[in-house]
Design an enzyme around this catalytic site. Structure first.
Site, short mmCIF file in Angstrom:
data_model
loop_
_atom_site.label_atom_id
_atom_site.label_comp_id
_atom_site.label_asym_id
_atom_site.label_seq_id
_atom_site.Cartn_x
_atom_site.Cartn_y
_atom_site.Cartn_z
N HIS A 1 43.19 42.79 47.10
CA HIS A 1 42.89 43.19 48.47
C HIS A 1 41.40 43.40 48.68
O HIS A 1 40.60 43.42 47.71
CB HIS A 1 43.66 44.47 48.82
CG HIS A 1 43.32 45.64 47.97
ND1 HIS A 1 42.18 46.40 48.14
CD2 HIS A 1 43.97 46.20 46.91
CE1 HIS A 1 42.15 47.37 47.26
NE2 HIS A 1 43.23 47.28 46.48
N CYS B 1 44.34 47.79 40.92
CA CYS B 1 44.34 46.62 41.79
C CYS B 1 43.10 45.76 41.54
O CYS B 1 42.17 46.18 40.86
CB CYS B 1 44.37 47.06 43.26
SG CYS B 1 45.96 47.75 43.78
#
Length: 442
Positions: free
Chosen positions: A361, A379
């Protein structure tokens, strides 16, 4: 004296003639009785005495030429046509796995029609000699079937029989929770077929469950099911799908025995198409991601992955599970309980690759660290521009291959909630988790 003597001789002769005649008549009667009833030791009938109508030289049961033949016994009546059905008419609680069988004796079946209460026809096949008919596949649970069989005997006379029976209602149902991918979608080359059940089938019945789930592909490719858990079965080919492949899945589980009292309770068909091969390779040592499409490099993106040693990024071959243009992320969603690690952020262009919460992201707060420092909670972050491009480029089922380093977590297969980590298994390892083995796609 002479006259008396002559009379005496005559009288004695007559007495002897009468005795001889009586003996001859008795012997003839015995001979006739023997000819009519007796038999030799070999079991053959004794010959009839020679008479005026039969000479010794004729020697045949038909008598001499011109003699009358004895009456021939009448031929036995033809056996009647008989039809048998299984299950029997009026049967209840029938095991749907046993199917329907019709047999014709002393005749041939002309047609058989089996339908359920809704009028749906049961498929089946007639034997080449017309002696039997058998249904194919399994019947449905809790259903009533009507069978009409028509046959013909040797004389051309027809006979029709109708029977009706009801299948059992199982104590436990193997239902469909959901399946992946969605019907009619175009997905990446790493997308497996995944079926999630409401209950777990018995291990010994897994082969029957697998065989009832068929995968048809154009062009042809073989594959196999693998049990990724008690209630999840995935199907994949040996290698990534070829772009352009058309896939049709038939889940014919209704009536399939899946346990002692458990039977499948659903039938489902869906299809999907394999799109372009988009593969993203993340190098956690150089902190970069290389994205290719059909083998050609599209873009190399600097990234920032999980901070080590506390929050290293899971590694391994994963696939895109979902995409969210905007998503609220908190540390609680990935089971972080340490208050010092708490976060609550809205992120843009979020692409999910593990069920445990690993995303690729946008992470603008890490500007200046991309390509140099791993500082996330696991992440893979990138700039707003790169994240938006990546979000618009990838699709569900595309492969994301995160290559591990000495400072990353073990292979993603150790992740307790990895998502689709199917491609981390070799083909032999994959087949080891299949009950039925390689399924030749139709």
């Amino acid at each position: 004296m002479a006259h008396r003597i002559g009379q005496g001789v005559t009288a004695g002769g007559r007495r002897r003639w009468r005795r001889a005649a009586q003996w001859t008549a008795g012997a003839a009667a015995v001979a006739l009785l023997t000819a009519a009833c007796g038999g030799s030791s070999s079991g053959k009938s004794a010959g009839a005495p020679v008479g005026a109508a039969q000479t010794a030289s004729s020697g045949t049961s038909g008598g001499a030429s011109g003699g009358a033949n004895p009456a021939s016994p009448s031929s036995s009546a033809a056996q009647p046509l008989a039809l048998s059905t299984s299950p029997a008419d009026g049967a209840a609680g029938v095991d749907p796995a046993k199917g329907i069988q019709i047999n014709a004796v002393n005749g041939k079946l002309e047609s058989v029609t089996a339908t359920d209460a809704a009028g749906k026809t049961v498929s089946g096949a007639l034997a080449a000699d017309g002696s039997s008919w058998a249904s194919s596949g399994t019947l449905a649970i809790s259903s009533t079937y009507t069978v009409v069989a028509k046959a013909q005997d040797g004389s051309g006379a027809e006979k029709t029989t109708t029977s009706k029976f009801t299948t059992l209602t199982p104590g436990k149902r193997l239902g469909l929770d959901h399946y992946v991918p969605d019907n009619g979608t175009t997905v990446g080359v790493g997308q497996p077929v995944a079926v999630f059940f409401t209950n777990a089938p018995n291990e010994k019945d897994r082969a029957a469950v697998e065989k009832a789930m068929t995968v048809t592909t154009t062009p042809h490719v073989d594959g196999a099911w693998n049990w990724r858990g008690d209630t999840e079965a995935d199907w994949r080919p040996q290698g990534y799908w070829q772009p352009g492949t058309k896939v049709q899945v038939h889940l014919g589980l209704n009536g399939v025995k899946a346990g002692q009292t458990t039977y499948g309770s659903f039938t489902k068909d869906f299809s999907f198409t394999i799109g372009d091969s988009v593969i993203s390779t993340v190098d956690l040592v150089k902190d970069k991601m290389t994205v290719t499409k059909n083998g050609q490099v599209l873009r190399t993106i600097p990234v920032s992955a999980g901070e080590v040693p506390n929050h290293p990024t899971w590694s391994g071959k994963m696939v895109v599970l979902e995409k969210d243009a905007s998503l609220q992320m908190t540390s609680a969603s990935v089971n972080f309980t340490d208050a010092s690690d708490f976060y609550d952020l809205k992120v843009q262009s979020a692409v999910k690759i593990t069920s445990s919460g690993t995303f690729l992201h946008a992470a603008p707060w890490n500007d200046g660290k991309f390509g140099r420092v791993n500082s996330s909670h696991g992440c893979i972050g990138m700039s707003l521009d790169d994240a938006a491009w990546f979000f618009n480029t990838v699709k569900i089922g595309d492969v994301v291959d995160v290559q591990k380093s000495a400072n990353t977590k073990p292979n993603v297969t150790t992740n307790p909630n990895p998502g689709f980590d199917d491609w981390n298994l070799t083909w032999s390892q994959w087949l080891a988790g299949s009950a039925a083995g390689v399924q030749t796609a139709q």
